[in-house]
Design an enzyme around this catalytic site. Structure first.
Site, short mmCIF file in Angstrom:
data_model
loop_
_atom_site.label_atom_id
_atom_site.label_comp_id
_atom_site.label_asym_id
_atom_site.label_seq_id
_atom_site.Cartn_x
_atom_site.Cartn_y
_atom_site.Cartn_z
N ASP A 1 35.65 11.04 38.23
CA ASP A 1 34.68 12.72 38.19
C ASP A 1 34.51 13.46 37.44
O ASP A 1 34.37 13.54 36.75
CB ASP A 1 36.39 14.20 38.64
C1 FRU Z 1 39.50 12.33 42.76
C2 FRU Z 1 40.20 12.70 41.59
C3 FRU Z 1 41.62 13.66 40.99
C4 FRU Z 1 42.15 13.45 40.50
C5 FRU Z 1 41.16 12.57 39.61
C6 FRU Z 1 42.09 11.53 38.53
O1 FRU Z 1 38.67 11.25 42.02
O2 FRU Z 1 41.49 11.92 42.21
O3 FRU Z 1 42.35 14.42 42.05
O4 FRU Z 1 41.94 14.46 39.08
O5 FRU Z 1 40.42 11.96 40.38
O6 FRU Z 1 40.83 10.71 38.10
#
Ligand code: FRU
Length: 535
Positions: free
Chosen positions: A22
């Site tokens: 992300d």
């Molecule tokens: C989305 C997610 C979020 C989390 C992060 C962990 O892709 O699962 O919900 O904070 O990635 O890397």
């Protein structure tokens, strides 16, 4: 299998190596854009998550800095997960992010960090106050599904931010309020919720009812609509609704009563965990999103990297008020080389032609089509009204039609054994109304085995009665990122050709429909490589 280094993207965001997911905490600060992102410093699979940090003057050329937020306090020692930045009224940026504080279960808490030196425009060092964590789940809450705080907004003496969650099977946008940005209390009701499964990475922001400008997250009034986005863990897509927000009742109501289940998407392809931010320098709202690999895990490890970000997109409200429009930020155009143009060219039923004169493995292509007649449009089966993807799975690019399929074959080999099709197909429903489908069909994209090659599709809410429709594709070695009808429907897809790589990739316009089509204009540019984090 052997993975070619030529499949590594040239102008899409990525670090020199390892896993990314992300985008986190994007912001503009003292002349620089800051992008943080979920990153595994130790390998090409998810794990050991830190906030890596890059800076840019234009959101296209990137300089990598040291990771900004790493596990080093009890409340984030097992991971620094997603979150957002808020610029406080005195100009101080604050980052709020999810911390994992136990090894066994993912018990999720929220932490805050501030720049060590606010006068450093690069914001290289971040400090975590001793009062962390600032929010912990309450008894009875699902502690493993409580994460990804949004940018906060301010109204009537209070800050608010959202945290994504799950109650039974209900996706939740919990509201937390604070006067001082330090002590946070949950509002009794969520901002909104729906029976969709977990809401990861919520995003909530105002958009003007008209025009293409963006608004700061705390701006409101009667000239403003709101957008609520959630990333659905179950389907791995980013869905949004458009609606109204009342900061007295602290509720958001989608305009479309079925909006939560109608499922407008930012992108109908590989695009997840996105986040927007307000760019005060250009008064626009910019959308950033993550696209993972659809290659196999052993191939990811062999390549040594996995994951990219989409080209940043400007987003604004469509004049209909029913959806958002998206367009690659104008800064990407600085990468364009010499244009290659085609005009007024008829493509008869079953024919195709090649666009030559550029290295189309790394290119930007804009094309305006005109359909000769819509009379041959195939009947639309209403059973597919909510399932563009299924429809396109049946009616792929090689399936002859009435009006369409027509569009581009990108990353194609000279003999067309390999090709990724990006195309439109037009139907006519029982009321005589045209239904436009946009697809990316990667089923012939590669002769390599073990690839995940999903067909992606969305409907295009455009008036095609004039016969005109446009398409733009950003092609980047293993990425095809397409924008239909000036940004009404977007599809990002990852493909891994085995022959159509580097200079062996070709670009074609094709028409597998009965009706002739015309390419009114086509311009294609080979794209230069920007600074990309030192790689
Ligand atoms: C989305 C997610 C979020 C989390 C992060 C962990 O892709 O699962 O919900 O904070 O990635 O890397």
């Amino acid at each position: 299998s052997i993975v070619s280094p030529l499949l590594r993207t040239g102008y899409h965001f990525q670090p020199p190596m390892n896993w990314i997911n992300d985008p986190n905490g994007p912001m503009y600060y003292k002349g620089w854009y800051h992008l943080f992102y979920q990153y595994n410093p130790k390998g090409a699979v998810w794990g050991n998550i830190v906030w890596a940090h890059s800076v840019s003057r234009d959101l296209i050329n990137w300089i990598a800095l040291e990771a900004a937020i790493k596990p080093d306090i009890p409340s984030d020692q097992y991971g620094c997960w997603s979150g957002s930045a808020t610029i406080l009224p005195d100009g101080t940026p604050a980052i709020v992010y999810t911390g994992i504080d136990r090894p066994d279960i993912n018990y999720q808490v929220q932490n805050i960090a501030f720049p060590k030196d606010k006068s450093d425009p690069l914001l290289r060092e971040w400090v975590k106050p001793g009062y962390n964590p600032i929010i912990v789940p309450e008894p009875g809450m699902n502690v493993t599904q409580f994460r990804d705080p949004t940018t906060a907004w301010f109204a009537d003496g209070h800050w608010r931010m959202l945290i994504g969650g799950l109650r039974d099977t209900r996706g939740m946008a919990y509201v937390y309020r604070s006067r001082d940005f330090r002590h946070w209390v949950r509002a009794k009701h969520p901002l909104h919720s729906a029976l969709t499964g977990m809401w990861e990475c919520p995003d909530f922001f105002p958009v003007p009812k008209s025009g293409q400008n963006g608004l700061d997250t705390s701006e409101f009034g009667d000239k403003v609509k709101y957008v609520l986005k959630s990333s659905l863990d179950l389907t791995r897509y980013d869905y949004y609704t458009i609606g109204t927000y009342n900061n007295k009742t602290e509720r958001y109501v989608p305009d479309d009563p079925n909006g939560d289940y109608h499922r407008l998407r930012y992108d109908y392809g590989n695009f997840y965990a996105s986040k927007t931010f307000f760019d005060p320098a250009k008064r626009r709202r910019v959308l950033l999103g993550w696209a993972n690999e659809s290659d196999s895990v052993p191939d990811d490890k062999a390549k040594g990297w996995a994951g990219i970000h989409a080209i940043p997109r400007k987003i604004w409200l469509d004049p209909s008020g029913k959806q958002l429009l998206q367009w690659p930020i104008e800064e990407v155009e600085q990468l364009r080389g010499k244009p290659v143009s085609v005009g007024d060219k008829v493509v008869k039923s079953g024919e195709h032609f090649e666009v030559t004169g550029l290295g189309s493995y790394q290119a930007d292509v804009e094309v305006s089509f005109e359909v000769s007649s819509l009379d041959k449009a195939e009947p639309f089966d209403p059973a597919f009204s909510n399932d563009a993807q299924k429809l396109c799975g049946i009616k792929g690019a090689d399936e002859k039609g009435g009006v369409g399929p027509f569009g581009l074959w990108v990353l194609a080999s000279a003999n067309l054994e390999e090709k990724t099709a990006v195309f439109f197909r037009v139907f006519k429903d029982g009321y005589g109304k045209h239904v436009v489908l946009m697809c990316t069909d990667p089923t012939k994209s590669s002769l390599s085995p073990d690839l995940y090659k999903p067909t992606f599709a969305g409907f295009v809410d455009t008036d095609i009665s004039s016969g005109k429709i446009s398409l733009r594709s950003l092609i980047d070695r293993s990425v095809v990122e397409s924008f239909g009808a000036r940004g009404k429907t977007c599809i990002l897809s990852r493909v891994y050709p085995s022959i159509a790589i580097g200079q062996n990739a070709h670009l074609y316009v094709f028409n597998n429909g009965e009706a002739d089509i015309k390419v009114s204009h086509l311009t294609a540019w080979e794209m230069k490589k920007p600074l990309m984090n030192g790689a």
